[in-house]
Design a protein around this motif. Structure first.
Motif, short mmCIF file in Angstrom:
data_model
loop_
_atom_site.label_atom_id
_atom_site.label_comp_id
_atom_site.label_asym_id
_atom_site.label_seq_id
_atom_site.Cartn_x
_atom_site.Cartn_y
_atom_site.Cartn_z
N VAL A 115 0.82 -1.21 0.00
CA VAL A 115 0.00 0.00 0.00
C VAL A 115 0.85 1.26 0.00
CG1 VAL A 115 -1.74 1.30 1.31
CG2 VAL A 115 -1.92 -1.19 1.12
N ILE A 116 1.91 1.26 0.78
CA ILE A 116 2.78 2.44 0.87
C ILE A 116 3.54 2.61 -0.45
CG2 ILE A 116 4.71 3.50 2.11
CD1 ILE A 116 3.90 1.84 4.56
N LYS A 117 3.53 3.83 -0.97
CA LYS A 117 4.20 4.13 -2.23
C LYS A 117 5.71 3.92 -2.09
CE LYS A 117 0.86 7.67 -3.40
NZ LYS A 117 0.63 9.11 -3.43
N PRO A 118 6.36 3.47 -3.16
CA PRO A 118 7.81 3.22 -3.10
C PRO A 118 8.62 4.43 -2.63
CG PRO A 118 6.90 2.25 -5.08
CD PRO A 118 5.78 3.03 -4.45
N SER A 119 8.26 5.62 -3.05
CA SER A 119 9.02 6.81 -2.63
C SER A 119 8.88 7.05 -1.13
CB SER A 119 8.56 8.05 -3.41
OG SER A 119 7.18 8.30 -3.17
N VAL A 120 7.71 6.75 -0.59
CA VAL A 120 7.47 6.91 0.85
C VAL A 120 8.20 5.80 1.62
CG1 VAL A 120 5.73 7.04 2.67
CG2 VAL A 120 5.28 8.09 0.44
N LYS A 121 8.18 4.59 1.08
CA LYS A 121 8.93 3.49 1.70
C LYS A 121 10.39 3.88 1.86
CE LYS A 121 6.44 -0.51 -0.06
NZ LYS A 121 6.58 -1.79 -0.76
N GLU A 122 10.93 4.43 0.78
CA GLU A 122 12.33 4.85 0.79
C GLU A 122 12.58 5.87 1.91
OE1 GLU A 122 14.92 6.86 -2.56
OE2 GLU A 122 13.83 5.11 -3.35
N LYS A 123 11.67 6.81 2.04
CA LYS A 123 11.79 7.84 3.07
C LYS A 123 11.71 7.22 4.47
CE LYS A 123 9.93 12.35 4.27
NZ LYS A 123 9.02 13.43 3.88
N ILE A 124 10.77 6.29 4.67
CA ILE A 124 10.61 5.62 5.96
C ILE A 124 11.86 4.82 6.30
CG2 ILE A 124 9.33 3.82 7.19
CD1 ILE A 124 6.82 4.79 5.60
N LEU A 125 12.37 4.09 5.33
CA LEU A 125 13.57 3.28 5.57
C LEU A 125 14.78 4.15 5.86
CD1 LEU A 125 12.97 0.49 2.91
CD2 LEU A 125 12.63 0.35 5.39
N LYS A 126 14.84 5.32 5.25
CA LYS A 126 15.93 6.25 5.54
C LYS A 126 15.79 6.79 6.97
CE LYS A 126 18.39 10.14 3.46
NZ LYS A 126 18.65 11.11 4.46
N ILE A 127 14.58 7.17 7.36
CA ILE A 127 14.34 7.68 8.71
C ILE A 127 14.74 6.64 9.75
CG2 ILE A 127 12.51 8.30 10.36
CD1 ILE A 127 11.04 9.66 7.98
N THR A 128 14.47 5.37 9.46
CA THR A 128 14.72 4.30 10.44
C THR A 128 16.09 3.64 10.27
OG1 THR A 128 13.56 2.69 9.04
CG2 THR A 128 12.26 3.79 10.75
N SER A 129 16.94 4.23 9.47
CA SER A 129 18.27 3.63 9.28
C SER A 129 19.20 3.89 10.46
CB SER A 129 18.91 4.14 7.98
OG SER A 129 19.13 5.53 8.07
N ASP A 130 18.96 4.98 11.20
CA ASP A 130 19.76 5.28 12.39
C ASP A 130 18.81 5.27 13.58
OD1 ASP A 130 21.37 6.18 14.43
OD2 ASP A 130 21.74 8.16 13.56
N LEU A 131 18.93 4.24 14.40
CA LEU A 131 18.03 4.07 15.55
C LEU A 131 18.69 4.42 16.87
CD1 LEU A 131 16.44 0.75 14.29
CD2 LEU A 131 15.36 3.01 14.33
N SER A 132 19.73 5.24 16.83
CA SER A 132 20.41 5.61 18.07
C SER A 132 19.50 6.43 18.99
CB SER A 132 21.71 6.36 17.77
OG SER A 132 21.44 7.52 17.00
N LEU A 133 18.52 7.12 18.42
CA LEU A 133 17.53 7.88 19.20
C LEU A 133 16.14 7.44 18.77
CD1 LEU A 133 19.20 11.41 18.94
CD2 LEU A 133 19.22 9.88 20.93
N PRO A 134 15.68 6.29 19.25
CA PRO A 134 14.42 5.73 18.75
C PRO A 134 13.20 6.64 18.96
CG PRO A 134 15.23 4.48 20.63
CD PRO A 134 16.29 5.44 20.27
N ASP A 135 13.19 7.42 20.03
CA ASP A 135 12.05 8.31 20.25
C ASP A 135 12.00 9.40 19.18
OD1 ASP A 135 11.25 6.82 22.43
OD2 ASP A 135 12.21 8.14 23.89
N ALA A 136 13.15 9.88 18.75
CA ALA A 136 13.21 10.88 17.68
C ALA A 136 12.76 10.28 16.35
CB ALA A 136 14.62 11.45 17.56
N VAL A 137 13.11 9.02 16.12
CA VAL A 137 12.68 8.32 14.90
C VAL A 137 11.16 8.22 14.88
CG1 VAL A 137 12.73 6.11 13.66
CG2 VAL A 137 14.85 7.07 14.62
#
Length: 170
Positions: A115-137
């Motif tokens: 359901v999620i568009k590929p461009s949005v998936k890419e953005k989500i995966l980029k946001i979640t690539s650094d989980l050092s501050l999970p609350d900020a993610v």
């Protein structure tokens, strides 16, 4: 010589609660399935249980520290519940562990979502690539227009309990 097996169950909990409620959604059937799996392992003459590690995970809502406490309490609650159904000599082998926020599973679910568009998936995966501050993610994710969809469709799949059997051959 060492043998490993696992299963995952979607045991539901009331929001912010850790008690096992067998009347909630599919909990009764999920717990029965897990107990059958444990019985199958107990029935094997060729394997000895070293430990059964019960790991509860939460979705990212709430603070990471709250989710750590909640997942630990849920693991312990499930361990105590399972302990009522296994022989006394197995109870010390039941271990509780926690996975406060299951980001690895989240990333897999997003990547495979249709359901999620590929461009949005890419953005989500980029946001979640650094989980050092999970609350900020989590805050960044909550600003996306797809956040409601993620909370309703993806987050519930992150609230699970895995059962990791560590065995050895006789």
């Amino acid at each position: 010589r060492n043998v490993y097996d696992n299963t995952k169950a979607f045991i539901d909990f009331q929001q912010g609660r850790s008690d096992v409620d067998t009347s909630l959604r599919d909990n009764s059937s999920e717990l029965k399935r897990v107990l059958r799996c444990i019985e199958d392992v107990m029935a094997r003459d060729d394997l000895v249980l070293d430990s059964l590690v019960i790991v509860a995970s939460c979705s990212p809502e709430g603070s990471y520290s709250s989710n750590r406490r909640l997942s630990a309490a849920r693991s312990e609650s499930v361990r105590n519940y399972i302990g009522e159904f296994v022989p006394q000599e197995w109870r010390d082998s039941l271990k509780a562990s926690e996975l406060p926020e299951n980001w690895e599973q989240f990333r897999k679910l997003v990547a495979n979502d249709t359901v999620i568009k590929p461009s949005v998936k890419e953005k989500i995966l980029k946001i979640t690539s650094d989980l050092s501050l999970p609350d900020a993610v989590e805050r960044k994710l909550s600003s996306l227009s797809e956040y409601r969809y993620m909370r309703e469709k993806i987050y519930p799949k992150l609230r699970s309990v895995s059962f990791d059997f560590h065995l050895h051959r006789v």
